[in-house]
Write an enzyme that holds these catalytic residues in place. Structure first.
Site, PDB file in Angstrom:
ATOM      1  CG  MET A  16      -0.380  -0.064   2.552  1.00 14.25           C
ATOM      2  SD  MET A  16      -1.745   0.007   3.744  1.00 14.25           S
ATOM      3  CE  MET A  16      -0.850  -0.138   5.284  1.00 14.25           C
ATOM      4  CE1 TYR A  60       4.856  -1.041  11.574  1.00 15.12           C
ATOM      5  CE2 TYR A  60       6.188  -0.934   9.606  1.00 15.12           C
ATOM      6  CZ  TYR A  60       5.684  -1.654  10.655  1.00 15.12           C
ATOM      7  OH  TYR A  60       6.008  -2.963  10.779  1.00 15.12           O
ATOM      8  CD  GLU A  61       0.609   0.372   8.180  1.00 10.02           C
ATOM      9  OE1 GLU A  61      -0.354   1.030   7.746  1.00 10.02           O
ATOM     10  OE2 GLU A  61       1.521  -0.032   7.469  1.00 10.02           O
ATOM     11  N   GLY A  62      -0.047   4.745  11.178  1.00  8.39           N
ATOM     12  CA  GLY A  62      -0.638   5.724  12.083  1.00  8.39           C
ATOM     13  C   GLY A  62       0.068   5.635  13.414  1.00  8.39           C
ATOM     14  CD  GLN A  67      -3.636   3.697  15.204  1.00  4.40           C
ATOM     15  OE1 GLN A  67      -4.758   3.195  15.286  1.00  4.40           O
ATOM     16  NE2 GLN A  67      -3.077   4.019  14.054  1.00  4.40           N
TER      17      GLN A  67
END
Length: 598
Positions: free
Chosen positions: A165, A442-444, A449
């Protein structure tokens, strides 16, 4: 050199004794035939693959890293990675939980998550290559056209091709509304995509002949901000009508990031120079489609830290039993040795038990969420699907942030158990620490979060979803509230459950007056709720263990579970008292600080 033993006994405890997943599967026609023996057999074979195929490549992959040929833009992965991936494909592992319509085995997602915990413990950097492919598969499965599904899903399900992604750009990370990558529509229905992406995990490699990139970009007439983002499928090699690989597409690796950890994974800077892509989903609604992949990735990142916590604990425990240093404060314990094993020292045990408690609590939560996803996707009852979706949405930021924060704490503690040897590369502990650190970012990031949890998932619907989890807590309290043997586990959870209602209402009122109050409290709030969730599962695990012991079961596993539960509630759960106070400290001491930060 470190070692790794798949924690099959604890996985079986969580799946069969705590969650009783096969009873749940009987309510889901697609999984009704999945039994205990099938689950155990798959996990045993999966554990062998992780321990025997990928784990031996962890240290060597970290030392060797990935190498970019700047002339060809091709990336070579560390020695053995490609061969291990071929064994993974040949074993049918990519297809485990994929749809049989596209060549998958159709097994529950819960089973796949346990397999991936073991892969992450064995070699996080390697596991990220196939792990991201699962996210790409899910996004296409949910939002792809029939043509895209038929053309690409069998390749992803078989593992023949991999996926990524592509979100982040040099000038924007989490704030995707600022992205600049452009997509120009073509007469044949495709798009020409131009821009730059960075931090793309597994973005270029030699493990598979083709890579399917899911790319966020803007159409020429797109609205500003996040409402003007579309999603495109951009293959490394264009794919012919018959599914065969065609010409090289205009997407290539311009550089590799030099990182603190996960050296075996190619974190790529990708250049899109008029690359051909096809739209996934609807125009300007790319974030909705991408969120399928992002949410799967957030659960996956929590799983990465869960795996690292487990493997770090195993090795620190073995070292503590073997390493002799000083004598016990209460008297000699190893009379035949010049010093006692360091496991006799209380603080060493505290570090070991911290890792163990966070690993086993994380495993219970991760499996609960995976089971919720199985129910959300496949349960025949619409209300069950809806309730499961809401609950997993609430818990996803906790899986991502709380488990990864705990993973950093746990791997650091396990390295500390080794003393100076933990800081030395050959023992492997410092790699676990370095690899774990990225999972908080990563991934926010974990702050993002926390904002998502408090601002959107809790206050966004006036605590309605939080109340659904509260009902689970209340049900357990009602069931065991008068059981004296359970009081040390139930009372702290019941008390914090009551506190959470008042705490959340208070923060909501302050946030209504000043939104920065939410930002000031969010990180502490997530950890408080994380402990409530862990406390709930630790109380349930203690409940199962006590019942087995009272029934005459002599398996020491249950005593170990009780002892770890007692440690968790005595030493880790009380962190909530401090967090409640700091979260209530308000925003003034953070923002009224211009002189301090001049």
């Amino acid at each position: 050199m470190p070692t790794y033993t798949p924690p099959l006994r604890d996985m079986q405890f969580v799946l069969h004794e705590l969650l009783k997943v096969t009873d749940e599967y009987k309510q889901i026609p697609k999984h009704a035939d999945v039994d205990v023996d099938t689950i155990n057999a798959v996990l045993e074979e999966g554990g062998k693959f992780a321990a025997e195929v990928t784990f031996p490549l962890n240290i060597s992959g970290d030392e060797e890293g990935c190498k970019l040929n700047k002339e060809t833009h091709e990336v070579a992965t560390p020695k053995g990675f490609k061969e291990a991936y071929q064994k993974y494909v040949e074993g049918g592992w990519p297809a485990l939980s994929c749809d049989p319509e596209y060549g998958g085995q159709g097994l529950p997602f819960t089973l796949n998550q346990n397999f991936y915990e073991m892969l992450n413990a064995a070699n996080q950097a390697w596991t990220m290559y196939p792990g991201l492919s699962h996210g790409a598969y899910e996004a296409l499965h949910a939002h792809g056209t029939e043509e895209q599904k038929k053309k690409y899903l069998p390749k992803l399900a078989s593992g023949e091709w991999t996926g990524t992604m592509c979100l982040t750009e040099p000038h924007c990370g989490t704030d995707l509304g600022m992205l600049r990558t452009k997509a120009e529509p073509q007469a044949d229905g495709t798009y020409r995509i131009t821009g730059n992406k960075i931090f793309i995990s597994a973005g270029e490699h030699d493990m598979a002949p083709n890579i399917l990139h899911l790319v966020l970009a803007r159409l020429p007439d797109a609205p500003q901000g996040s409402k003007g983002i579309s999603l495109f499928l951009v293959p490394k090699f264009n794919v012919n009508a018959d599914g065969s690989i065609g010409s090289r597409n205009g997407i290539y690796c311009g550089g590799l990031e030099h990182k603190m950890g996960i050296h075996g994974n190619a974190t790529a800077q990708l250049v899109l120079d008029g690359a051909v892509g096809t739209m996934v989903g609807e125009p300007n609604k790319g974030l909705q489609a991408m969120f399928v992949m992002m949410n799967a990735a957030r659960l996956g990142v929590g799983n990465q830290s869960l795996g690292l916590t487990e493997v770090a604990f195993q090795n620190a425990l073995a070292y503590a039993k073997d390493r002799i240093q000083m004598r016990s404060l209460s008297g000699v314990k190893a009379k035949d040795k010049p010093a006692d094993p360091i496991i006799v020292h209380p603080d060493v045990r505290k570090m070991l038990l911290t890792a163990k408690a966070y690993a086993e609590g994380g495993r219970a939560l991760a499996n609960f969420c995976a089971l919720l996803l199985d129910k959300e996707l496949h349960h025949p009852d619409e209300k069950v699907r809806k309730d499961s979706a809401e609950l997993v949405a609430l818990l996803t930021p906790i899986v991502k942030a709380f488990i990864t924060d705990n993973g950093w704490t746990a791997t650091s503690a396990c390295m500390q158990v080794y003393g100076g040897h933990g800081y030395i590369k050959e023992w492997g502990m410092e790699q676990f620490v370095r690899d774990a650190r990225i999972n908080m970012i990563y991934e926010g990031t974990n702050t993002v979060q926390s904002l998502d949890l408090l601002g959107r998932k809790v206050l966004g619907n006036n605590g309605a979803t939080l109340k659904k989890f509260g009902k689970l807590v209340a049900q357990l309290v009602e069931e065991e509230g008068v059981n004296e043997k359970m009081s040390e586990f139930i009372n702290p959870v019941a008390y914090l459950g009551d506190q959470m209602t008042k705490f959340t209402t208070e923060l909501g009122f302050k946030g209504f007056q000043n939104p920065d109050e939410v930002g000031a409290a969010a990180v502490d709030y997530l950890r408080v709720l994380g402990h409530l969730v862990f406390g709930y599962f630790w109380a349930r695990m203690a409940q199962v263990a006590l019942r087995e012991i009272e029934a005459g079961n002599k398996d020491p596993f249950y005593q170990a579970k009780l002892q770890t539960a007692r440690f968790y509630f005595a030493r880790l759960f009380p962190e909530t008292a401090t967090l409640l106070r700091t979260a209530r400290a308000g925003v003034k001491n953070l923002l009224d600080t211009d002189a301090a930060l001049a």
